[in-house]
Write an enzyme that holds these catalytic residues in place. Structure first.
Site, PDB file in Angstrom:
ATOM      1  N   GLU A 179      42.278  53.179  59.638  1.00  0.00           N
ATOM      2  CA  GLU A 179      42.076  54.346  60.501  1.00  0.00           C
ATOM      3  C   GLU A 179      40.597  54.697  60.663  1.00  0.00           C
ATOM      4  O   GLU A 179      40.184  55.849  60.471  1.00  0.00           O
ATOM      5  CB  GLU A 179      42.891  55.539  59.991  1.00  0.00           C
ATOM      6  CG  GLU A 179      44.392  55.289  60.050  1.00  0.00           C
ATOM      7  CD  GLU A 179      45.243  56.484  59.607  1.00  0.00           C
ATOM      8  OE1 GLU A 179      44.669  57.483  59.123  1.00  0.00           O
ATOM      9  OE2 GLU A 179      46.474  56.413  59.752  1.00  0.00           O
ATOM     10  N   GLU A 213      51.831  52.239  59.531  1.00  0.00           N
ATOM     11  CA  GLU A 213      52.285  53.556  59.077  1.00  0.00           C
ATOM     12  C   GLU A 213      53.054  54.230  60.196  1.00  0.00           C
ATOM     13  O   GLU A 213      52.693  54.116  61.372  1.00  0.00           O
ATOM     14  CB  GLU A 213      51.107  54.457  58.692  1.00  0.00           C
ATOM     15  CG  GLU A 213      50.312  54.041  57.485  1.00  0.00           C
ATOM     16  CD  GLU A 213      49.190  55.031  57.183  1.00  0.00           C
ATOM     17  OE1 GLU A 213      49.289  56.201  57.628  1.00  0.00           O
ATOM     18  OE2 GLU A 213      48.209  54.634  56.527  1.00  0.00           O
TER      19      GLU A 213
END
Length: 679
Positions: free
Chosen positions: A476, A608
């Protein structure tokens, strides 16, 4: 932290002197610039080598002269050797050719015996591609492609070496297919059908320059047969018009240069086929000049054609713009049949061991107990086949040089060993880790150096582990607080992180030369990934996967204070459901990833996804279950590997699926919804 920059002469504020870099061959000349970040005796340097002459440079070497003894910790995109106060840097295979005005970069982390000061950079013009270090020197090489390793005497220390790609798992098919060839001339094309599975096929193409003049930038055009349609390719840019396919690489590209008298470039592609078997193309044009002729055929276990022409080919033709969404890098081997997408299809559904090995302050710092083999066995017994291990690797025994504590490496290795022994595919990443990977120019040099140093240590620890262990370079990546579309700067730096990761792992050799590696799109956002990211160059073909995450709509999935507590077509209260990000949105987002990557043979990890619990909202679980079922199933149907997030917290607002102490299933229906997504 001090920042230095020189190009021919130093910045006035620094008051240092950098000698001009001169070298190359014939009428070529090289010049170099250096930037460095330092902290005491440690530093990360980035060097740009530019051909300022009128002729091409084929192979370059520069020397960095320090005012005190220097040692190398890690390096990328060049072969480096240190001896006393001097570091010698030599090109690696893919960046040795520089046309007039073209540049290339390499970097390294090092340390000096005292306070760091900027080195002078000198080119010797030798054009060689190997280096030798004396008994008192240390050497390092790091490259994204196959290259030679610096030699040293028995008492020198070797830090790393480049590795060459090995043959792929794909095999030739169709024993009745033909092989065709034509006579020599100025250009030749080998067109090899490596796999033909009826509804589609894979072709490996080699372009040869048989003229006495080099070609810098090439465009090859040919036609597919009846019923055939181009699906995607690697190692070139592609465009199509009807049955015609154009592959090209521009001047200065690592795969765009064809040396005189037999120089080659290779690329490959996949195509769909409604009228099998695959057609063997026999007519080509290279930079607008025909490369075709008569053919003769013979039986073979694979289909190939060599096409040549006596016509001369201009080296100054323009390149064709890319319409391909797939990017890969140089390799002498073919990609595995189906690419990394075929490998991903074997991984089943996955589960995240979140907030444990990635916890800042230690494994139990965020409230979870130490990981046990019994917990992992319980997850496997529930039906999960992929385990994602988020790890914060910045637990250092020597913080100045980013040396990971051996005890922490041992602990992570213990968990990996349990998981592999149980039967999982395992993905080990560098997780948030306090957000040090900020994708800005100001942070770029130090972050690249730190990333390379850390992944070198991780990769070496697991160098000869089985291919069911995957590495994922980052997590991320974004600029803190900026959730908007990425700028060109952000994209450039973040793509660079992916490249450094791949180069560093490949350079450690062994099983890592062909290991499956996972790179991420910007902030793992699907739309940002499509606009910002290409795959890095890679010395192994078909071994990269892309990772994105999915938490739409935020107010339903992650906002504990939102009034949005219902989702999808089963919602009963319009005031409690978002007007966007329902079923059609899910399918549309995953279809984008399928078209851009999966359909081109590139595996995609949905690393995720999930929703928090809202235990105080009576009917929330009904919609949480439906969201999980739909997202999991849609991901799998679009070829993505669904890996559900679990943070271990079982209270209100938590995302735990398993009790981390006992391994008990806290939400059996949610678990089953994920596991059942893959048939």
């Amino acid at each position: 932290m001090s920042v230095y920059s020189t190009f021919g002469r130093p910045l006035a504020a620094l008051g240092a002197l950098l000698a001009a870099c001169a070298g190359g061959v014939a009428q070529a000349a090289t010049q170099c610039s250096v930037t460095a970040d330092s902290w005491g005796s440690g530093f990360v340097a980035n060097v740009t080598v530019t051909n300022t002459g009128t002729a091409a440079v084929d192979g370059w070497q520069v020397r960095l002269q320090f005012d005190q003894p220097v040692s190398i910790v890690n390096a990328w995109s060049a072969e480096l050797a240190a001896s006393g106060n001097t570091i010698t840097a030599t090109n690696v295979g893919y960046n040795g050719h520089l046309g007039p005005g073209q540049s290339t970069q390499f970097g390294f982390q090092g340390s000096v015996s005292g306070q760091f000061s900027l080195p002078a950079c000198v080119g010797d013009g030798s054009g060689t591609s190997s280096s030798t270090s004396s008994s008192s020197s240390s050497s390092v090489s790091s490259s994204s492609s196959s290259s030679s390793v610096s030699s040293s005497s028995s008492s020198s220390s070797s830090v790393s070496s480049s590795s060459s790609s090995s043959s792929s798992s794909s095999s030739s098919v169709s024993s009745s297919s033909s092989s065709s060839s034509t006579g020599g001339g100025a250009c030749a094309v080998d067109y090899v059908i490596a796999n033909d599975w009826g509804g589609g096929f894979q072709v490996n193409v080699t372009v040869r320059n048989l003229s006495s003049q080099p070609i810098d930038g090439w465009t090859l055009t040919w036609n597919l047969g009846a019923g055939e349609s181009f699906a995607g390719g690697w190692n070139a840019s592609f465009s199509t018009s009807g049955s015609q396919v154009t592959a090209s690489n521009p001047a200065g590209h690592w795969n765009g240069y064809l040396a005189a008298n037999g120089g080659t470039a290779s690329f490959g592609f996949q195509a769909n086929n409604s009228q099998p078997p695959a057609n063997v193309a026999t007519t080509f044009t290279l930079n607008g000049v025909a490369c075709g002729g008569g053919t003769s055929s013979s039986a073979s276990s694979s289909s190939s054609v060599s096409s040549s022409s006596s016509s001369s080919v201009s080296s100054s033709s323009s390149s064709v713009s890319s319409s391909s969404s797939s990017s890969s890098a140089s390799s002498s081997s073919s990609p595995p049949a189906g690419g990394s997408a075929a490998f991903a299809a074997q991984m089943g559904t996955g589960w995240n061991l979140g907030n444990s090995l990635d916890a800042i302050g230690g494994e139990t710092a965020w409230g979870n107990p130490p990981v046990t083999r019994a917990l992992l066995q319980a997850v496997y017994d529930a039906g999960f086949r992929t385990l994602r291990l988020p790890v914060a690797w910045s637990k250092f025994s020597d913080a100045a040089n980013y040396t990971i504590d051996p005890a922490w490496l041992d602990r992570v290795q213990e968990v990996v060993d349990w998981a592999l022994d149980i039967g999982f595919y395992v993905i080990v990443n560098e997780h948030w880790d306090e957000g040090w990977l900020q994708p800005t120019y100001a942070n770029q040099a130090q972050a690249n150096g730190r990333l390379a140093v850390m992944w070198d240590q991780i990769a070496r620890r697991f160098r000869d582990y089985p291919q069911t262990l995957l590495f994922a370079g980052t997590n991320e990546v974004m600029v803190d607080g900026d959730y908007g579309p990425p700028t060109a700067e952000y994209c450039e730096v973040q793509n660079g992180f992916n490249q450094v990761f791949v180069d560093t792992v490949r350079a450690t050799g062994g099983g890592n030369a062909q290991r499956y590696l996972v790179v991420q799109g910007f902030n793992t956002n699907i739309d940002y990934t499509l606009s910002c990211n290409d795959l890095p160059q890679d010395s192994a073909s078909g071994r990269l996967l892309m990772e994105v995450h999915y938490y739409d709509p935020y107010n339903f999935t992650l906002n504990p204070n939102s009034q949005i507590t219902q989702w999808g077509s089963i919602a009963t209260d319009p005031s409690r459901v978002e007007t966007w990000a329902n079923e059609d949105w899910v399918d549309g987002q995953f279809q984008k990833m399928k078209s851009r990557f999966v359909d081109q043979g590139v595996g995609v990890i949905l690393g995720e996804y999930g929703t928090i619990s809202r235990q105080s909202v009576a009917d929330h679980h009904t919609y949480r279950l439906y969201w999980t079922q739909y997202v999991s199933r849609s991901a799998a149907q679009h070829g993505l590997v669904p890996v559900i997030w679990d943070n271990g917290y079982a209270g209100d607002g938590g995302m735990a699926l398993f009790d981390r102490n006992s391994g008990a299933r806290l939400y059996p229906d949610l678990i089953q919804a994920v596991v059942d997504a893959v048939d």
